[in-house]
Every structure is written in C-alpha cells, then in structure tokens.
Design an enzyme around this catalytic site. Structure first.
Site, PDB file in Angstrom:
ATOM      1  N   PRO A  70      -2.651  -7.924 -11.819  1.00  0.00           N
ATOM      2  CA  PRO A  70      -3.932  -6.867 -11.288  1.00  0.00           C
ATOM      3  C   PRO A  70      -5.111  -7.871 -11.835  1.00  0.00           C
ATOM      4  O   PRO A  70      -5.251  -8.440 -12.573  1.00  0.00           O
ATOM      5  CB  PRO A  70      -3.855  -5.573 -12.189  1.00  0.00           C
ATOM      6  CG  PRO A  70      -3.104  -6.134 -13.337  1.00  0.00           C
ATOM      7  CD  PRO A  70      -2.026  -7.339 -13.002  1.00  0.00           C
ATOM      8  N   CYS A  87      -3.281  -6.180  -2.550  1.00  0.00           N
ATOM      9  CA  CYS A  87      -3.584  -7.641  -2.381  1.00  0.00           C
ATOM     10  C   CYS A  87      -5.086  -7.948  -2.062  1.00  0.00           C
ATOM     11  O   CYS A  87      -5.620  -8.885  -2.758  1.00  0.00           O
ATOM     12  CB  CYS A  87      -2.564  -8.198  -1.552  1.00  0.00           C
ATOM     13  SG  CYS A  87      -0.923  -8.292  -2.569  1.00  0.00           S
ATOM     14  N   ASN A 107       3.176  -8.110 -12.305  1.00  0.00           N
ATOM     15  CA  ASN A 107       2.061  -7.916 -11.461  1.00  0.00           C
ATOM     16  C   ASN A 107       0.906  -8.712 -12.028  1.00  0.00           C
ATOM     17  O   ASN A 107       1.182  -8.946 -13.246  1.00  0.00           O
ATOM     18  CB  ASN A 107       1.837  -6.358 -11.540  1.00  0.00           C
ATOM     19  CG  ASN A 107       2.158  -5.644 -12.643  1.00  0.00           C
ATOM     20  OD1 ASN A 107       2.830  -6.100 -13.336  1.00  0.00           O
ATOM     21  ND2 ASN A 107       1.686  -4.510 -13.031  1.00  0.00           N
ATOM     22  N   ALA A 121      -9.734  -1.592  13.960  1.00  0.00           N
ATOM     23  CA  ALA A 121     -10.806  -1.032  12.975  1.00  0.00           C
ATOM     24  C   ALA A 121     -10.055   0.292  12.123  1.00  0.00           C
ATOM     25  O   ALA A 121      -9.200   0.839  12.606  1.00  0.00           O
ATOM     26  CB  ALA A 121     -11.827  -0.403  14.016  1.00  0.00           C
ATOM     27  N   SER A 122     -10.663   0.384  10.998  1.00  0.00           N
ATOM     28  CA  SER A 122      -9.977   1.558  10.219  1.00  0.00           C
ATOM     29  C   SER A 122     -11.060   1.929   9.163  1.00  0.00           C
ATOM     30  O   SER A 122     -12.173   1.295   9.023  1.00  0.00           O
ATOM     31  CB  SER A 122      -8.934   0.938   9.565  1.00  0.00           C
ATOM     32  OG  SER A 122      -9.374   0.043   8.373  1.00  0.00           O
ATOM     33  N   VAL A 123     -10.651   2.900   8.572  1.00  0.00           N
ATOM     34  CA  VAL A 123     -11.526   3.462   7.454  1.00  0.00           C
ATOM     35  C   VAL A 123     -11.624   2.504   6.103  1.00  0.00           C
ATOM     36  O   VAL A 123     -12.332   2.778   5.270  1.00  0.00           O
ATOM     37  CB  VAL A 123     -11.053   4.950   6.907  1.00  0.00           C
ATOM     38  CG1 VAL A 123      -9.599   4.805   6.361  1.00  0.00           C
ATOM     39  CG2 VAL A 123     -11.832   5.545   5.890  1.00  0.00           C
TER      40      VAL A 123
HETATM   41  C1  UDX Z   1       3.387  -8.324  -6.397  1.00  0.00           C
HETATM   42  C2  UDX Z   1       2.943  -9.672  -7.154  1.00  0.00           C
HETATM   43  O1  UDX Z   1       3.777 -10.032  -8.150  1.00  0.00           O
HETATM   44  C3  UDX Z   1       1.461  -9.761  -7.263  1.00  0.00           C
HETATM   45  O2  UDX Z   1       1.132 -10.756  -7.905  1.00  0.00           O
HETATM   46  C4  UDX Z   1       0.895  -9.526  -5.933  1.00  0.00           C
HETATM   47  O3  UDX Z   1      -0.506  -9.817  -5.682  1.00  0.00           O
HETATM   48  C5  UDX Z   1       1.342  -8.225  -5.504  1.00  0.00           C
HETATM   49  O4  UDX Z   1       2.685  -8.228  -5.503  1.00  0.00           O
HETATM   50  P1  UDX Z   1       4.051  -5.965  -7.276  1.00  0.00           P
HETATM   51  O5  UDX Z   1       5.557  -6.218  -6.848  1.00  0.00           O
HETATM   52  O6  UDX Z   1       3.536  -5.321  -5.929  1.00  0.00           O
HETATM   53  O7  UDX Z   1       3.340  -7.263  -7.500  1.00  0.00           O
HETATM   54  O8  UDX Z   1       3.928  -5.347  -8.533  1.00  0.00           O
HETATM   55  P2  UDX Z   1       4.689  -4.153  -9.088  1.00  0.00           P
HETATM   56  O9  UDX Z   1       5.538  -3.344  -8.165  1.00  0.00           O
HETATM   57  O10 UDX Z   1       3.479  -3.541 -10.148  1.00  0.00           O
HETATM   58  O11 UDX Z   1       5.827  -4.760  -9.828  1.00  0.00           O
HETATM   59  C6  UDX Z   1       5.626  -5.661 -10.951  1.00  0.00           C
HETATM   60  C7  UDX Z   1       7.111  -5.053 -11.886  1.00  0.00           C
HETATM   61  O12 UDX Z   1       7.063  -6.194 -13.204  1.00  0.00           O
HETATM   62  C8  UDX Z   1       6.780  -3.899 -12.426  1.00  0.00           C
HETATM   63  O13 UDX Z   1       7.961  -3.120 -12.155  1.00  0.00           O
HETATM   64  C9  UDX Z   1       6.704  -4.043 -14.008  1.00  0.00           C
HETATM   65  O14 UDX Z   1       7.400  -3.012 -14.747  1.00  0.00           O
HETATM   66  C10 UDX Z   1       7.542  -5.429 -14.119  1.00  0.00           C
HETATM   67  N1  UDX Z   1       6.779  -6.143 -15.428  1.00  0.00           N
HETATM   68  C11 UDX Z   1       5.870  -6.371 -15.559  1.00  0.00           C
HETATM   69  C12 UDX Z   1       8.279  -6.669 -16.124  1.00  0.00           C
HETATM   70  O15 UDX Z   1       9.338  -6.430 -15.864  1.00  0.00           O
HETATM   71  N2  UDX Z   1       7.836  -7.403 -17.163  1.00  0.00           N
HETATM   72  C13 UDX Z   1       6.353  -7.645 -17.708  1.00  0.00           C
HETATM   73  O16 UDX Z   1       6.031  -8.337 -18.593  1.00  0.00           O
HETATM   74  C14 UDX Z   1       5.304  -7.255 -16.675  1.00  0.00           C
HETATM   75  C1  UDX Z   2      -0.910  -7.945   2.941  1.00  0.00           C
HETATM   76  C2  UDX Z   2      -0.656  -9.415   3.796  1.00  0.00           C
HETATM   77  O1  UDX Z   2      -0.620  -8.681   5.028  1.00  0.00           O
HETATM   78  C3  UDX Z   2       0.713  -9.760   3.263  1.00  0.00           C
HETATM   79  O2  UDX Z   2       0.942 -11.118   3.907  1.00  0.00           O
HETATM   80  C4  UDX Z   2       0.530 -10.174   1.908  1.00  0.00           C
HETATM   81  O3  UDX Z   2       1.874 -10.787   1.397  1.00  0.00           O
HETATM   82  C5  UDX Z   2       0.310  -8.925   1.109  1.00  0.00           C
HETATM   83  O4  UDX Z   2      -1.029  -8.122   1.557  1.00  0.00           O
HETATM   84  P1  UDX Z   2      -0.095  -5.298   2.761  1.00  0.00           P
HETATM   85  O5  UDX Z   2      -1.389  -5.216   1.839  1.00  0.00           O
HETATM   86  O6  UDX Z   2       1.223  -5.019   2.337  1.00  0.00           O
HETATM   87  O7  UDX Z   2       0.072  -7.108   3.189  1.00  0.00           O
HETATM   88  O8  UDX Z   2      -0.335  -4.801   4.160  1.00  0.00           O
HETATM   89  P2  UDX Z   2      -1.312  -5.383   5.667  1.00  0.00           P
HETATM   90  O9  UDX Z   2      -0.455  -4.827   6.643  1.00  0.00           O
HETATM   91  O10 UDX Z   2      -1.644  -6.635   5.427  1.00  0.00           O
HETATM   92  O11 UDX Z   2      -2.317  -4.077   5.454  1.00  0.00           O
HETATM   93  C6  UDX Z   2      -3.264  -4.040   4.163  1.00  0.00           C
HETATM   94  C7  UDX Z   2      -4.616  -3.058   4.710  1.00  0.00           C
HETATM   95  O12 UDX Z   2      -5.194  -3.349   5.794  1.00  0.00           O
HETATM   96  C8  UDX Z   2      -3.927  -1.844   4.984  1.00  0.00           C
HETATM   97  O13 UDX Z   2      -4.777  -0.623   4.477  1.00  0.00           O
HETATM   98  C9  UDX Z   2      -4.057  -1.727   6.553  1.00  0.00           C
HETATM   99  O14 UDX Z   2      -4.187  -0.308   6.835  1.00  0.00           O
HETATM  100  C10 UDX Z   2      -5.317  -2.390   6.785  1.00  0.00           C
HETATM  101  N1  UDX Z   2      -5.211  -2.900   8.141  1.00  0.00           N
HETATM  102  C11 UDX Z   2      -4.299  -3.788   8.812  1.00  0.00           C
HETATM  103  C12 UDX Z   2      -6.506  -2.548   8.856  1.00  0.00           C
HETATM  104  O15 UDX Z   2      -7.265  -1.825   8.690  1.00  0.00           O
HETATM  105  N2  UDX Z   2      -6.487  -2.787  10.312  1.00  0.00           N
HETATM  106  C13 UDX Z   2      -5.430  -3.934  10.794  1.00  0.00           C
HETATM  107  O16 UDX Z   2      -5.794  -4.422  11.996  1.00  0.00           O
HETATM  108  C14 UDX Z   2      -4.714  -4.284   9.833  1.00  0.00           C
END
Ligand code: UDX
Ligand code: UDX
Length: 470
Positions: free
Chosen positions: A96, A280, A94, A272-274
């Site tokens: 963050p 991301c 991750n 539209a949404s809240v």
């Molecule tokens: C991903 C992408 O990597 C991030 O950059 C993107 O913007 C969002 O999606 P995501 O898979 O959602 O992240 O993150 P998370 O579910 O937190 O998973 C990351 C995992 O990496 C965790 O399970 C954590 O334990 C692991 N981790 C983290 C390691 O194994 N080694 C580390 O040093 C740090």
């Molecule tokens: C997003 C991108 O879509 C994906 O390509 C990227 O890899 C990670 O980030 P994610 O955050 O998992 O994916 O979901 P997404 O479906 O994009 O929704 C993001 C947020 O936007 C949610 O809270 C959703 O409810 C909101 N949303 C989405 C709206 O409010 N209106 C819309 O029309 C679409």
C-alpha cells in the site's frame, strides 16, 4: 546453466492477485503442486471453506478452485513449510501507499515485501527462484537480492525475477486464462536467464511463447507502473473532456466513440465515470510521482500527479453537481447510493469513488441509503469511518442505512446516485422506484449506465456524467 523444472510453487499472499493467479497456475499445470500461504488465518480458512465461500468474489474463481483444491492446490498458514518445500516462490503481499514517514502519501510501503523476503532467507534450505508479483517501485528486486544474499544459508542460491500481474478485478479469471502478455524480468546473467526460462515454462502450459515477454528486471518493474499510469491517464483524459461536455451540450459517449474509432487510439478505457478507483491506479501513479521526484525530474512528477488530481476533481465535481441540482442543499434529504465496489463484479472497495461521494454527502448532513450486491457490511463501515475521521462510527451509522436491495434503498429518497456499474442496476424496475420516491425524483448516473430517455419519460430528472443538463 540449464533451467530448473518447477515442481512445487508457493505463493506468499492469498489476496486478490496471489489467490486467483496461483489457482489458475494449479489448474493449468496439474503436475505442479501449488500452495498459497497467508498470515491471515481467517482468509485461509475461507479459501478452504467446504461450501466454497471464498474470501474474494471473482466470476469463475470458484470453478477453478473446485477443480484443483486438494489435488495440486493447497491453502495454508504454514508459511515456513511452504517456503522450504517450494522451488519457486511468488511474493504477492500487499504494497500500500505509505501512511507516514519519508514519502508518506506517495511511496509504496515495502514493509510486507521485506518481511516476506527476510522470512524466505531465514527458512530456506535449498535453492529458490523468488518472483516478485507485488507491484513494487523500480529496483526493489535489487533490495530483495541484497537481503536474501546477506542472510542466505551456505549453498543456498536465490534468483530473483519480476513478474508483474496485469489482471483486472472482475475479469481476473478471464484475464489469467487469456492474458494479452506475460512479462518476466530477470538479470541478464546465465543464472538469471535460466530462472526466467523456468518460469516461462510454467506459463507456456497455456500461454503461447510469443506472448511471454522476457526483459531486464528494471524494465519489467517499470512496465507495470507505466501500464497502470497510462490506463489511468486515459480515464482522466476522458473525464476531463466530460466536464467540457457538461458545459457545452456535447455528449461524452459520442465523443469517446468518435475518438476511439481512430485505430491509433482504440475504443477501450474511454468510459467516462465518477472517477477511477481500485487498489492500483492511484497507488502506482503516486509511486511513479515519487520515483520521478527522487530522480530530480519535477516536471515528470507534476505530469503524472495531474492524472490523480483530475480524478479527485471528477469525484468532488460529481458530488457538487448532486448538491447543486437538489436546489443547493441536501441537508436531511435522503440520497440513495447504488454501488459501493470500485467497479462491477468485485466486492473490493479500495479507493472506490462511492467512498468519497458518501463522505461528501455526510459533510452536507444528508441521509444516505446504500446498496451493493457484493460488498460486506463490515467493510462499508470500515471504509466510511476511515474516510470521515471527524465523525464517530455511531454518527455515521445514524446517517447511513445499508439496504438489502435496490428497491428498498430507493424508497422515499429524493435522489439516486449510481456509483458502480453493476448490471442489475440497469434492470431495476424504474416505474416502481419512481412511485416510491419524493418528487422531483433525480437520478445521477455516474456510470453512463441507464437509458436516459426511458427514465425521463417515466418522470425522473436524469443527470449524467458528460452530458449537459440543459
Ligand atoms: C496485490 C499486489 O501484491 C499489490 O502490490 C498490487 O499493487 C495490488 O495487488 P492484493 O493481492 O490485491 O495485492 O492484496 P491483498 O488482497 O491485500 O493480499 C495480500 C495478502 O498478503 C493478504 O491476504 C495478507 O494477509 C497477506 N500478507 C501480507 C502475508 O501473508 N504476509 C505478509 O507479511 C503481509
Ligand atoms: C487495473 C488494471 O486494469 C490491471 O491491468 C492491473 O493489473 C490492476 O489495475 P483494476 O483496478 O482491477 O485493474 O480494474 P480496471 O478495470 O482497470 O478499473 C479501474 C478503475 O477504472 C475502476 O474504478 C473502473 O470503474 C474505472 N474505469 C475503467 C473507468 O472509469 N473507465 C474506463 O473506461 C475503465
């Protein structure tokens, strides 16, 4: 220079991205051994659970894991062994937003990426293709290369690729099986292009070659930020228009439909949404803002920052509408919040609008009944405590009651707030809910989910995002 035929893949990070992505690679490439490693033992144990109670909820994921776990898909905490055996390594830890130090609140925290990179350099004893899967600021690949080269053992080559993941949560498996495109960035050297070819060959098991886009490293890194920023911008645009609709009597669904019919604009991502949530959108835009500022482009930074500010405004505007409609006070009133995940079909709560709404309701001293079909209780308490650092968890627990069904959550409430568009909220028995509520009974639809006419006929006062309540 001929490309290496990938035989063993390791993915560092068994999260929302690394887990599903590499499980699908294993499913589609039966001759490749895929190992997903993570430092978090509980998470790995859950991936290995005999009853398939996996650590993340994603429709279709269990079926994929069931089809290849123990055959060519493995989950382990042995990061070093995974690195040593693999010829291709995905870094999917991750990233963050930084909470302190330079760039706090904007820049990505690359600590985990750096730790993983240093680990690869320390333990690798053969050539590796290292693929950055985590979303990272532009030119992170260069930093990774510098670290790898400075710490590499003699005769160990590292080629770095950028391969951002575009899956959306809730539809991850569908998106992975059928991606719009796969993007691979590499250095334009013979070695870089060969590494790119090796990874393309993996995806070509199920993705057509013309959907596998190969570009320079920096374009690939920036494209991921750009795609998320532009998707989020569409939502902030439609949400800005929803405020005008509420003030004028126009209907945001009708406006979005009319606008989306223009083939140049298209109908998707205009709901539209809240407010948007998820791990991301906000993070990546803030990242872009930080990048623009670092490049001395303050107007560009201000442009993108406004997308996030609009989203914050949408959330607080909605909370205020609840208070205003309930005769300007919700103190000691029972408000039901339906949904805590940031969107339907996921148990993920990162940046969920529900967190901000409940924080605002707690400030007003309301009592909150909460129900979500997927989110775990411990996660809810953790998120609420983090959002209201001035309140003790004990106080929060006195004000918030986590319920095990919509019906239970709606009982004796003054108002229902729909925060997540779970399908089951559409199918609630509204007659029964109405009987059990205090009157007047309000429904605040933050997701354009319910049939307003039907609920109004039952007796509810329905207030919807993007529709005037005249
Ligand atoms: C991903 C992408 O990597 C991030 O950059 C993107 O913007 C969002 O999606 P995501 O898979 O959602 O992240 O993150 P998370 O579910 O937190 O998973 C990351 C995992 O990496 C965790 O399970 C954590 O334990 C692991 N981790 C983290 C390691 O194994 N080694 C580390 O040093 C740090
Ligand atoms: C997003 C991108 O879509 C994906 O390509 C990227 O890899 C990670 O980030 P994610 O955050 O998992 O994916 O979901 P997404 O479906 O994009 O929704 C993001 C947020 O936007 C949610 O809270 C959703 O409810 C909101 N949303 C989405 C709206 O409010 N209106 C819309 O029309 C679409």
């Amino acid at each position: 220079m001929s490309p290496v035929k990938v035989q063993k893949i390791v993915c560092i990070g068994a999260g929302y991205v690394g887990g599903p992505t590499c499980a699908v690679i294993a499913q589609k490439c039966p001759e490749i051994i895929v190992t997903i490693v993570d430092l978090n033992e509980a998470r790995i144990n859950a991936w290995n659970d005999e009853q398939y109670r996996l650590p993340i909820y994603e429709p279709g994921l269990v079926e994929v894991v069931r089809s290849c776990r123990g055959k060519n898909l493995f989950f382990s905490t042995d990061v070093d062994k995974g690195i040593q055996e693999a010829d291709l390594i995905f870094v999917s830890v991750n990233t963050p937003t930084k909470k302190s130090g330079v760039g706090a609140g904007f820049a990505a925290d690359l600590n985990y990426v750096e730790l993983a990179t240093r680990r690869i350099a320390a333990v690798a004893t053969s050539n590796k293709i290292v693929v950055e899967k985590s979303t990272v600021p532009c030119r992170t690949a260069e930093s990774m290369r510098t670290i790898l080269e400075a710490n590499a053992k003699p005769n160990c080559r590292f080629d770095i690729l950028s391969n951002p993941e575009f899956l959306a949560e809730g539809t991850a498996i569908k998106d992975l099986h059928n991606p719009d495109r796969v993007l691979i960035g590499s250095l334009q050297t013979p070695e870089g292009l060969a590494a790119c070819q090796s990874l393309s060959d993996v995806y070509a098991h199920w993705v057509s070659r013309d959907q596998i886009l190969t570009v320079g490293l920096w374009s690939s890194e920036l494209s991921k930020l750009a795609a998320n920023a532009m998707l989020a911008q569409r939502i902030s645009s439609i949400n800005a228009l929803s405020a005008i609709c509420e003030a004028t009597g126009a209907n945001i669904d009708e406006v979005a439909n009319a606008v989306g019919y223009d083939s140049r604009i298209g109908p998707k991502f205009l709901k539209a949404s809240v407010g948007f949530g998820g791990s991301c959108f906000q993070k990546d835009i803030l990242n872009l803002v930080y990048l623009s500022e670092s490049l001395h482009l303050p107007e560009v930074a201000a442009y993108w920052r406004q997308v996030v500010e609009m989203n914050e405004h949408q959330k607080s505007r909605f909370a205020k509408r609840v208070v205003d409609s309930l005769f300007n006070t919700i103190t000691n009133k029972r408000i039901t919040v339906l949904g805590f995940a940031f969107k339907a079909d996921t148990g993920d709560t990162r940046e969920s609008a529900a967190i901000s709404l409940i924080r605002d309701f707690l400030k007003e001293k309301a009592n909150v009944n909460l129900y979500d079909p997927q989110v775990e209780e411990y996660q809810i308490w953790q998120d609420l405590a983090e959002a209201s650092p001035n309140l003790s968890l004990e106080t929060i627990k006195k004000q918030v009651n986590i319920c095990s069904s919509s019906l239970e959550a709606c009982k004796d409430a003054e108002a229902i707030v729909i925060a997540t568009e779970w399908k089951e909220f559409k199918e609630i028995d509204w007659e029964t809910v109405y009987q059990g509520m205090n009157k007047p009974a309000f429904v605040f639809d933050g997701r354009l989910l319910v049939d307003e006419d039907k609920l109004t006929k039952i007796g509810f006062k329905v207030i919807t995002i993007g529709r005037g309540s005249l």
